[in-house]
Structures are given as C-alpha cells and as structure tokens.
Design an enzyme around this catalytic site. Sequence first.
Site, short mmCIF file in Angstrom:
data_model
loop_
_atom_site.label_atom_id
_atom_site.label_comp_id
_atom_site.label_asym_id
_atom_site.label_seq_id
_atom_site.Cartn_x
_atom_site.Cartn_y
_atom_site.Cartn_z
N PRO A 75 19.32 -69.25 -0.29
CA PRO A 75 19.95 -69.43 1.03
C PRO A 75 21.25 -68.65 1.13
O PRO A 75 22.02 -68.57 0.17
CB PRO A 75 20.18 -70.94 1.12
CG PRO A 75 19.26 -71.55 0.12
CD PRO A 75 19.12 -70.55 -0.98
N GLY A 76 21.50 -68.10 2.31
CA GLY A 76 22.77 -67.43 2.58
C GLY A 76 22.87 -66.01 2.10
O GLY A 76 23.96 -65.43 2.13
N THR A 77 21.77 -65.40 1.67
CA THR A 77 21.84 -64.05 1.13
C THR A 77 21.62 -62.97 2.20
O THR A 77 21.70 -61.79 1.89
CB THR A 77 20.80 -63.86 0.02
OG1 THR A 77 19.52 -64.32 0.47
CG2 THR A 77 21.19 -64.65 -1.22
N GLY A 78 21.34 -63.35 3.44
CA GLY A 78 21.26 -62.37 4.52
C GLY A 78 19.86 -61.99 4.92
O GLY A 78 19.65 -60.89 5.43
N LYS A 79 18.88 -62.87 4.75
CA LYS A 79 17.50 -62.54 5.11
C LYS A 79 17.35 -62.38 6.63
O LYS A 79 16.75 -61.42 7.10
CB LYS A 79 16.56 -63.62 4.57
CG LYS A 79 16.59 -63.78 3.06
CD LYS A 79 15.57 -64.80 2.58
CE LYS A 79 15.97 -66.22 2.98
NZ LYS A 79 17.21 -66.66 2.31
N HIS A 115 40.38 -82.78 -22.72
CA HIS A 115 38.99 -82.47 -22.34
C HIS A 115 38.88 -81.03 -21.84
O HIS A 115 38.02 -80.26 -22.30
CB HIS A 115 38.53 -83.45 -21.25
CG HIS A 115 37.13 -83.24 -20.78
ND1 HIS A 115 36.09 -84.04 -21.16
CD2 HIS A 115 36.58 -82.29 -19.95
CE1 HIS A 115 34.97 -83.62 -20.59
NE2 HIS A 115 35.25 -82.55 -19.84
N GLU A 116 39.73 -80.65 -20.90
CA GLU A 116 39.64 -79.31 -20.32
C GLU A 116 40.05 -78.24 -21.33
O GLU A 116 39.46 -77.16 -21.37
CB GLU A 116 40.51 -79.22 -19.06
CG GLU A 116 40.12 -80.19 -17.95
CD GLU A 116 38.67 -80.02 -17.51
OE1 GLU A 116 38.12 -78.91 -17.68
OE2 GLU A 116 38.09 -80.99 -17.02
N HIS A 143 37.15 -77.42 -23.56
CA HIS A 143 36.26 -76.42 -22.95
C HIS A 143 36.83 -75.01 -23.10
O HIS A 143 36.12 -74.07 -23.49
CB HIS A 143 36.08 -76.72 -21.45
CG HIS A 143 35.23 -77.91 -21.16
ND1 HIS A 143 33.99 -78.09 -21.69
CD2 HIS A 143 35.46 -78.99 -20.34
CE1 HIS A 143 33.46 -79.23 -21.23
NE2 HIS A 143 34.34 -79.79 -20.42
N ASP A 158 28.85 -82.39 -17.71
CA ASP A 158 28.66 -81.50 -18.87
C ASP A 158 27.37 -81.84 -19.59
O ASP A 158 26.58 -80.95 -19.95
CB ASP A 158 29.84 -81.62 -19.82
CG ASP A 158 31.16 -81.26 -19.16
OD1 ASP A 158 31.14 -80.42 -18.25
OD2 ASP A 158 32.20 -81.81 -19.56
#
Length: 660
Positions: free
Chosen positions: A248-252, A469-470, A473, A545
């Site tokens: 969706p949203g790719t310009g078809k 936590h962050e 990552h 996660d």
Amino acid sequence: MSSQKNNNAQNNPGDGKQPRKVFKIKFNLSWLYMLLVLLIFWMVFQGDGANPQKIEWPDVQEMVRKGDVKEIHYVRNDFKGTVTVKPDRLGQYVEVFGGKVPAKSPHFFFYVSNKFDAEAQFATLNESLPAEGQVKFIVENDAKIWSQVLEWVLPLVFLLILWGWMFRGMGRNMGGGAQGGGMNPFNVGKSTGKLADKNQVNVTFKDVAGLYGAKEEVMEIVDFLKNPSKYTALGGKIPKGALLVGPPGTGKTLLAKAVAGEANVPFFSISGSDFVEMFVGVGASRVRDLFNQAKEKAPCIVFIDEIDAVGRARGKNVGFSSNDERENTLNQLLTEMDGFGTNSGVIVLAATNRADILDKALMRAGRFDRQIQVTLPDLNERKDIFQIHLRKIKLGTDFDLDNIAKHTAGFSGADIANICNEAALTAARKNKSAVDNEDFIQAIDRVIGGIERKKTVMSPEEKRLTAFHEVGHAVTGWLLPGCNPVLKVTIVPRGQSLGATWYLPDEKVTMSKSELMDEMCSLVAGRVAEELANNGIPCTGALSDFERLTKMAYAMVTYYGMSDEIGNLSFYDSTGAGYELYKPYSEKTAETIDAEARKLSDEVTEKTRALLQEHWADVTVLAEQLIAKEVIMAEDLEKVLGPKAGKHGEERLREEVSES
C-alpha cells in the site's frame, strides 16, 4: 463630443437613471409539494375553534328539560351528537369550561350506541316539553366528502411525487454519461465508474517519482495507445491487461493515472468493491455496462483499484455457495476481458497488494498478461519522491535531502508525503519561517514511533531499566557486524513504548544466516541488559522484541531451510491460502520445529549475554549518559565503543578473536 454623448446615452439609458431590476418569479416543483402538504394539514386539522365538553345522553335530557338547550345536532352514521346552549344560560356552565364562557358553539357533545333511535328519542323528549320550550333537533348523515377525497387523492399524490423524483434522478444520471448508479433504482445495474476525459487527466510520468522499473513496463502500453500501427504492422498485439502489484502507498493508482495522462486517452476508474452488491446480478450488470462504455470511448484505459475485492479465487469463500454474487461478478469480468467479444483499444489496468489470492483464471495470459511489481522505493527513488513533495514547502538552509532519504529506508511514497506534511506542521507549531532538518527528523520519529508523550511520569527505577534496555540494543547492534548501523537511542516515551533504538537499515535484498542471527541478538539484548542491571530479574518491556525474535526463528526453520534437523524444506505457502485448517507436516515434525526455534533463541541469548558482560563497563557508561541526556546519538556510541563493526570493523573483530 457628440460621439461621446451618444456612447454615454447607449451605456446609460434613461437619462442617467439606474435601470430598473425586473424580479422574475421562477416556478419550482417544490412549491407545489409545499402547497399540497399545507392543504392536507388544513383539511385534516381544520376546526371551528370551539372546545366542546363531553357529556352523557341522560345529562343532555336533563339540560333540555331545564330549558338550557337551544339546538341538538345528531350525526346518525357517527353516533355522535352536539349540543348548543342558549347564550343567556351559558353562565351556569362556566366551571365546566374552566372559568371562561365559550365564544363558539357547539358547547357539548355526546356519543350513543348503534341501537339509539334518534327520531323516537327526540320526539319523546319534545312531547314532554311545553310548546314554547321545545328544542330544535337536526338529524342527518355525514357524507364525509373530505375523507373520501383524502382516501383516494393522497395515495395518488404520493405516487406522483415518487414517480417524479425517480425520473428526475434518472434524467440527471442519463445526462451525466458514466455517472450512473446513485440512489436511482433504475440505475442500480449501471456502472459507478468515474470517467476522466482526455483533457481531465493532468497526471504524467513527471508527477510520478521513482518507480523506474514499473514506468518502463507501462511505457510500452503508452506507446501502443499513441502509435498502434507500429505494433499491428508487425502482427503484434498489445497486452490486454496489466496488474500493478505492490505494498500500500507505493503509487499504483498514481501510475495508472500517469499512463492515461501520457497516452492522452479517456480514463475509467472504479474500485473492486463497487461491483459487489447484495442484489443478485447487479455486479455482473455493472461490469457489462462499464465495458460497454469503454468500447464507446476506445481507445481508453479502465483502471480497477483493489481488484482483490471482486477477483478473489473462486471456491475459497468460506460460507458462500458456488452461486455467490462475487463469483458471478468475477465470471462476467473474465468474459469481458477475454471472451467471445472483442475489446479492441480497451486496456485494463488493475491494482492490488494481495495478488496471491486472485483467481488463476484472472491471472492467465490474455487477461492480465503482465504483473508489474511496484515495490518500495530505494534510496535514489526516495530522493526523487521527496523532491516532488517538497515543491510547495519552504525549506531551511540546513536541509539535507541525502540524510533524510537515508533515514526513511522502507518508507512508501505515501509515507514520504506524510513526513513532508508533518515536518511543515511541526515547523508551524514552533513559529518557524522555514522547515529545517530537525523538523523532518521529528516528523520521521512521529510517523514511526507515534507522538511524544511528554507528560508520562516514569519512576527513577523505570527510567534506569529502560535506559539499560535500549543501550543493550544499541551496544549489541554496534558490536555485531550483521546488524544495521545505530542512529540514535532515546528513552523519551512515544506511542506505546518507553524508549526506542533507531537504526539506519541497509537496503539488503538477501540476508545470510549469520546476519539473521546478529539481528536476533540485537533483539534479545534489551531483555539481557535488563536482567544484568536488575540482578537477573526480568521485566515486561521486551514484548515486541520477543515477538519479532520468535517470528524470525520460526521463519529460519520453516521457510528458509536454515535448520540442520529440518533440512532444506520450506513450509511457506505462496498462494496465500494459509494453513489454518491443516498443517503440511506431522506432529513429530512440529515438535522438531519448536525445538529448533527454541535452540536458536537460546543460542542468540547466550551469545548476547557473553557480549554484554564483556562490555558491561561501556554499557553502564552509555546508560548513565542516556539517563542524563535522554537521547544519545551514534557519535556518542563511537566515542565509547569505537568504530561500528561491519565492513571495516570485521578486521578488528577478527584481530580480537585471534588475540584471544
């Protein structure tokens, strides 16, 4: 001078006086409707203004004997009588009328049964009175003319109004060309497709940024519509249909409009759901009507958006029989696209993001000859899309298009348009005169993570665990070569998350097993860092996660053949039917799959734990910086951890391994 005067006389007739405006009263059919309604109300609710009180027949006899009654009027077919009191006797009944003497008659009314003999009763009553005191009795039948008129006229008037309303709508729709349907019951089987004529389609390929491969595919269709003899002279035939497939949203839809704009031909656009109705045969009728209109406008383009609403594979609609209305509509569509009739010059373009569920008969050659993949834009395509949407935005001097395009990997054209709009709104909220780079970064954060929750209250312990936590990552992603580069780390709450680690994903087409394992290590690193910082006690912050980790582990085992126990087998269903009702493997194999997925999870967890324990001092330093500043960037990570492990960092990691 004389000519000037003559001109003035012509321009201002009447010796300089303003021309009198003539007011014309235009007759409107709605006036007649209003007059009819008022007439009906007057006939139904008309009255003489009197407010007679109800009494019984014995009371009437008593009033007559007392000499208070002037006249009695009895209607035989209604079994109802009214009593008029003499004016000089009304004062006796003031209390009955609420303290006021009624100005109009009748003053009382009474009802009797169908056995009441009015003539005999009235004659007996008058015989008991002296000659000078006898009362005037009137007995008659009510013809009820207005009741009969209303009984016959009202239904007829209603039918005439309904008839006129329906045919007025029918006339408008007939004059509107392809604009059929609507509320008119006569047009229920007409196509609801919108027709854009040659001069109404203003979108060209210049307005469609990116989509290099897709534009090359459809360029041949445009060339045929412009120069059909170039192909027909060699015996070639243009594809009858092309299916635009992509997220969706790719310009078809935009690409289909650009094809019509470039070819300068009429353009019919309709949604797949417009064909499907609850009435039997309506969908097939609309398909026929659409193609009949298209043949009249040929050469032209018919664009069907979201064709999966009507083109779903037959026989897979659970709960519907073979005579389902959707299937009838699909059968008619198949016949129109490649049946006995010819649709010369009518090219069908369709768009969907669920090509795997379409019917095979719809996808065969001769109907949709080509599938054009409209994929998510790459880096260069995103730059072009940004330039399209930045035309009307006033940019600051520090705006860096290359940097913003790198930040939006995996974004569709619609997402990029949303980011440009959000950046402009962000700058306007800050009363800026131009939109700068910071506004775009905040817009990207808002689109991905949600709005910033500035009033969220976090305890110091929650803030500390979120920071570890962050940072877990970020450190794992920084040290492992298979992970994407880390952009920034934040503990500012956004959406449903208390913090986030932002990456700059490399636009890879394929990923190796080692890269997938490194990615899983970065996912589980948040939970491992929490446990190391909280004396081995886990928290609930790793839900998303673990969800991604589990999906990746099972995909490696069941889809990509990356398990020694399962081997080179894939249980992926490319048809989209899914395995809701059955599984293509035995229970023993299912147990093996579960064991292999758990094995992968345990392996990456232990690897991540060892990596973080080795660099725990650096993790602590970065966590303290994050608690203090709430946001740390890649530069802060590089100062503590050194260069990012990757193309240039693999040699450093190999040296560390050889030294150990």
